[in-house]
Design a protein around this motif. Structure first.
Motif, short mmCIF file in Angstrom:
data_model
loop_
_atom_site.label_atom_id
_atom_site.label_comp_id
_atom_site.label_asym_id
_atom_site.label_seq_id
_atom_site.Cartn_x
_atom_site.Cartn_y
_atom_site.Cartn_z
N VAL A 29 -60.90 -29.84 56.93
CA VAL A 29 -60.80 -28.22 56.08
C VAL A 29 -59.24 -28.10 56.06
O VAL A 29 -58.55 -28.30 56.93
CB VAL A 29 -61.59 -27.35 57.09
CG1 VAL A 29 -61.41 -26.11 56.35
CG2 VAL A 29 -62.86 -27.70 57.24
N ASP A 63 -62.92 -30.15 61.49
CA ASP A 63 -64.03 -29.39 62.01
C ASP A 63 -65.08 -30.27 62.59
O ASP A 63 -65.79 -31.15 62.05
CB ASP A 63 -64.72 -28.70 60.75
CG ASP A 63 -65.86 -27.80 61.12
OD1 ASP A 63 -66.30 -27.96 62.28
OD2 ASP A 63 -66.46 -27.34 60.17
N ASP A 89 -57.48 -29.39 59.05
CA ASP A 89 -57.69 -29.29 60.56
C ASP A 89 -59.02 -30.07 60.37
O ASP A 89 -59.90 -29.79 59.63
CB ASP A 89 -58.15 -27.71 60.83
CG ASP A 89 -56.68 -27.16 60.89
OD1 ASP A 89 -55.73 -27.45 61.81
OD2 ASP A 89 -56.44 -26.16 60.37
N ASN A 106 -68.84 -30.00 61.99
CA ASN A 106 -69.72 -30.40 60.85
C ASN A 106 -68.94 -31.73 60.82
O ASN A 106 -69.24 -32.57 59.35
CB ASN A 106 -69.41 -29.51 59.63
CG ASN A 106 -70.06 -28.20 59.95
OD1 ASN A 106 -71.14 -28.24 60.19
ND2 ASN A 106 -69.18 -27.18 59.78
#
Length: 840
Positions: A507, A500, A498, A503
């Motif tokens: 992930v 993020d 996925d 950031n």
């Protein structure tokens, strides 16, 4: 040495002890017109003085036969095959200890057929043998330049739906063979990769004998490919290009269609060498229009959708086959294949809008009722309290890649007076994989990234097959026995990530990221007898297999073991009622094994609203097939009727469950038992010298009974399919062919699939005495007046309803050209994927 190897060796020794060597007689029964071997022709030997039958045998699948254990003397040889003149050779002198090889024995079609051929220059396009039907692939002109799928869709009992799913008598679980080589693979994938121009004949074996693998719910499809008939060169070149799409469906990119293939064969002396190259780009535009609702936790969620669903498909391969025959008793063959196939499936879908409405259980009407409401007013949320609403755009790209490297070797040894030994081995290394990217965009202008998910898998596969077969005379019958070992090792690493956005990094998703390993070993032995008893032809045998399957999952570290020993008896009978009519009957016990994909127990992202996963403890299907039929020939015309029964234990279905309010999870599971009772009919007719009709139809009652997620299921309906083909010879070199394929609505364990049909038209012109041919094909005829090449798939459960209409490109126009140097007759033994195709 394991017990199955020991049993096979004991059978070989027993056969030698039961039959003493004296004289022997061998040969091959062939059609006098094209020199193609006639499988299971009846061969009998009579004493010339007493006129009593001494022995008899059925020829094998190539028309070859061998009579052993004969005393010296003078005989009369008789060869019979339905639709052909009885052949007799008399007197036949056989000295003591002689090994007489008659080579090819050409038998002629009956007088009416020869008269028709002399007048119209045509040959019979369909043959019916004791355990199979044989169809001439070249009669289907609309398939020229296409693939084997385009040929198959014209055969009686075969249907192809909008998803490219091929069914034989309503079942997609059949095995593909190429030139008699047994393969274990997904049929649709393999057949979509094989050029139609390379195919000589297609054989349908609905109740295969014990010498074949017992895999496949519906039996076996055997494809024979082309080569030259005599010493020298045979070359076939084909080119194909598609016209621009008439209906682009608003897809982001235009479809591209072109390709070419070449087959080269050289035969001289002891050597027969063939090579093949092919390349095909075959895009397909399309759209999907769907509607889903789910009821979960007192909230009814609705998400209608519409958008692009298209395919960009590329494949290429190179094949090489070489056969060395230093004498009539020894033959060595080697085959190699390298290839690549890539498919990009685009599903860019607008969900407008996804809405949720709070509804109490007391007021809940049932999910399917809300579909009816949606069709009436365009939305179910015209009254009541809306919890929330969201319009979003889903960009989904699924890539599937496969690289193949395969090598095989075959050796045949005709033992002097002792029968025939055959050994073969095949090894395959296949690299499978491909990512799926799923992007969800929202906001006022559908440009804000709400979600970005990426999942991929790496699936190297190793497969091995080794087998030995022995054939000889045993009294008046022909006895065959053998042993086979199969091994499959298929690991898979699945990465699910996925994005993020906060950031700006990927992930790993621990719920879906995992690893699976499938190890499967199969030991099998078989024995069977074939022959003729008072005109009754029979092939009877049994195969016993031991399977050891180990499925290991990394998280949590778990191994699922499954072992089974299972007998697979078979019986085929054929009784001639004169030279033009015959009765036939057959029975076969079979198994449908599960692929690694169907046993992967963690989800894989298909697109935004769907996950797919399997079951590591999935049981194989066990099938009983039985049929009774009649076939009648007159002149070059023929009709046949088969009635059949199929019972499936542990039937595997792909079913849906609710993963969350807007995502469904497709799961492969055993859903109980299924049965089909039906009738299949076909005809090759010449109503006029300039017209040929090829008609086929299949009708059957299909029923599923069992338990699905704790609920009892019992669904049934009547299903039918029609395949019709008409050819009109406008001149000696110009022909027009019209085709029509229809598949009726079908029930599934959870819903129904709508009807599906496809009309086509082909104009073909030949030049240079038939060596050069040019064709124009009009495929999926629609003209805005029909609903060709589209199908609605509907699934319903108490907590969800989903219906999707898949609309694929219509009015496709293709141009093809073909050139042959020397006319072909026979087959090239090109190797094919044994293991990797089933997992593509």
């Amino acid at each position: 040495m394991n017990r199955y190897t020991f049993l096979s060796l004991c059978l070989l020794v027993l056969g030698n002890m039961l039959h003493a060597q004296t004289a022997q007689l061998s040969g091959q029964v062939v059609d006098s017109l094209d020199r193609v071997g006639l499988a299971y022709a009846s061969v009998a030997l009579f004493d010339l003085d007493t006129q009593q039958q001494v022995t008899g045998v059925l020829a094998d699948s190539t028309g070859s036969f061998r009579l052993t254990g004969l005393s010296s003397g003078t005989y009369r040889l008789q060869v019979r095959f339905m639709g052909y003149r009885t052949y007799e050779l008399t007197p036949l002198e056989l000295p003591q200890g002689a090994a007489l090889d008659l080579q090819q024995i050409p038998i002629q079609p009956t007088t009416r057929i020869l008269d028709e051929i002399e007048i119209a220059g045509r040959q019979r396009k369909t043959l019916h043998q004791v355990d199979r039907q044989v169809f001439d692939a070249e009669q289907f002109q609309q398939a020229q330049g296409g693939t084997a799928v385009d040929v198959l869709r014209n055969l009686p009992g075969v249907s192809v739906d909008a998803q490219g799913q091929i069914s034989m008598r309503g079942s997609s679980g059949f095995v593909v063979m190429l030139d008699g080589r047994q393969v274990q693979m997904d049929a649709a994938t393999l057949l979509a990769q094989l050029p139609a121009n390379a195919i000589e004949h297609i054989e349908i074996l609905t109740t295969p004998s014990a010498k074949y693998d017992p895999d496949g719910t519906a039996g076996i499809i055997n494809i024979t490919t082309r080569k030259g008939a005599a010493d020298g060169w045979f070359v076939q070149l084909n080119g194909l290009i598609g016209a621009p799409s008439i209906e682009p469906y608003g897809n982001a990119e235009a479809s591209r269609r072109w390709g070419g293939d070449a087959t080269i064969n050289y035969r001289k002396g002891d050597w027969d060498v063939s090579a093949g190259l092919d390349y095909r780009r075959d895009d397909l535009a399309g759209r999907r229009v769907g509607y889903v609702n789910s009821y979960l936790g007192g909230v009814l969620t609705e998400f209608p959708s519409e958008g692009e669903r298209s395919f960009d498909k590329t494949r290429y391969s190179g094949r090489l086959s070489a056969t060395y025959s230093p004498n009539k008793d020894h033959q060595l063959s080697m085959s190699f294949l390298v290839g690549d196939r890539t498919q990009y499936r685009t599903a860019d879908i607008l969900y407008a809008p996804q809405q949720r409405l709070a509804i109490s259980e007391a007021d809940f009407r049932g999910v399917e009722a809300y579909w009816d409401l949606y069709r009436e007013q365009g939305s179910i949320f015209t009254q009541g309290d809306v919890v929330d609403s969201l319009t979003y755009y889903n960009e989904n790209l699924r890539v599937r890649e496969g690289d193949f490297l395969i090598g095989g070797i075959d050796y045949t040894w005709k033992l002097d007076g002792q029968g025939t030994l055959a050994f073969s081995a095949l090894y395959e290394r296949t690299l499978l994989g491909g990512p799926t990217e799923n992007v969800v965009l929202g906001g006022p202008d559908l440009a804000d990234s709400l979600q970005f998910q990426y999942n991929t898998n790496d699936n190297p596969l190793d497969g091995l097959r080794v087998k030995a077969d022995y054939r000889r005379k045993l009294g008046d019958a022909d006895w065959e026995s053998g042993y086979q070992y199969r091994m499959l090792y298929h690991p898979g690493d699945f990465l699910y990530q996925d994005r993020d956005f906060a950031n700006d990094e990927w992930v790993d998703n621990p719920v879906f990221t995992n690893r699976i390993e499938l190890r499967r070993q199969i030991h099998g032995v078989y024995t069977q007898l074939s022959g003729t008893w008072h005109k009754l032809q029979y092939v009877a045998g049994v195969r016993v297999e031991y399977m050891d399957r180990q499925v290991t999952i990394a998280k949590p570290d778990t191994t699922y073991a499954y072992q089974i020993v299972q007998p697979f008896p078979t019986l085929n009978l054929r009784y001639p009622l004169g030279e033009s009519t015959a009765l036939k009957a057959g029975y076969s016990r079979r198994i449908q094994r599960t692929t690694t994909f169907k046993m992967t127990p963690f989800p894989e992202r298909e697109h935004n609203e769907t996950l797919e996963q399997g079951d590591a403890e999935l049981l194989p299907e066990f099938i009983d097939l039985a049929e009774i039929g009649i076939v009648h020939n007159w002149g070059d015309q023929s009709v046949f009727l088969n009635t059949y029964y199929r019972h499936v234990q542990n039937v595997i279905n792909r079913v849906n469950t609710v993963y969350n309010d807007s995502v469904l999870n497709r799961i492969y599971t055993n859903a109980g038992n299924a049965q089909a009772i039906g009738a299949e009919a076909g005809a090759d007719l010449y109503p006029a010298k300039w017209c040929q009709l090829h008609l086929g139809g299949n009708v059957y009652q299909y029923r599923i009974q069992g338990t699905l997620f704790g609920d009892e299921i019992d669904v049934a309906n009547l299903i039918y399919s029609i395949n019709a083909n008409a050819q009109f010879d406008l001149t000696g070199t110009l022909s027009l062919q019209a085709g029509f394929n229809y598949l009726s609505e079908r029930v599934t364990a959870q819903g129904r699939d709508s009807r599906y049909y496809n009309p086509s038209l082909t104009l073909r012109k030949t030049f240079l005495d038939g060596k050069l041919a040019a064709s124009v094909q009009w495929l999926s005829i629609d003209m805005g007046l029909l609903e060709s090449n589209e199908q609605r798939i509907t699934t319903v459960r108490p907590d969800f309803f989903t219906t999707t209409n898949y609309i694929y490109e219509v009015d496709r126009v293709m141009f093809s050209i073909q050139y042959r140097f020397n006319q072909p007759a026979g087959k090239v033994k090109f190797i094919q994927s044994e293991f990797g195709e089933s997992e593509y």
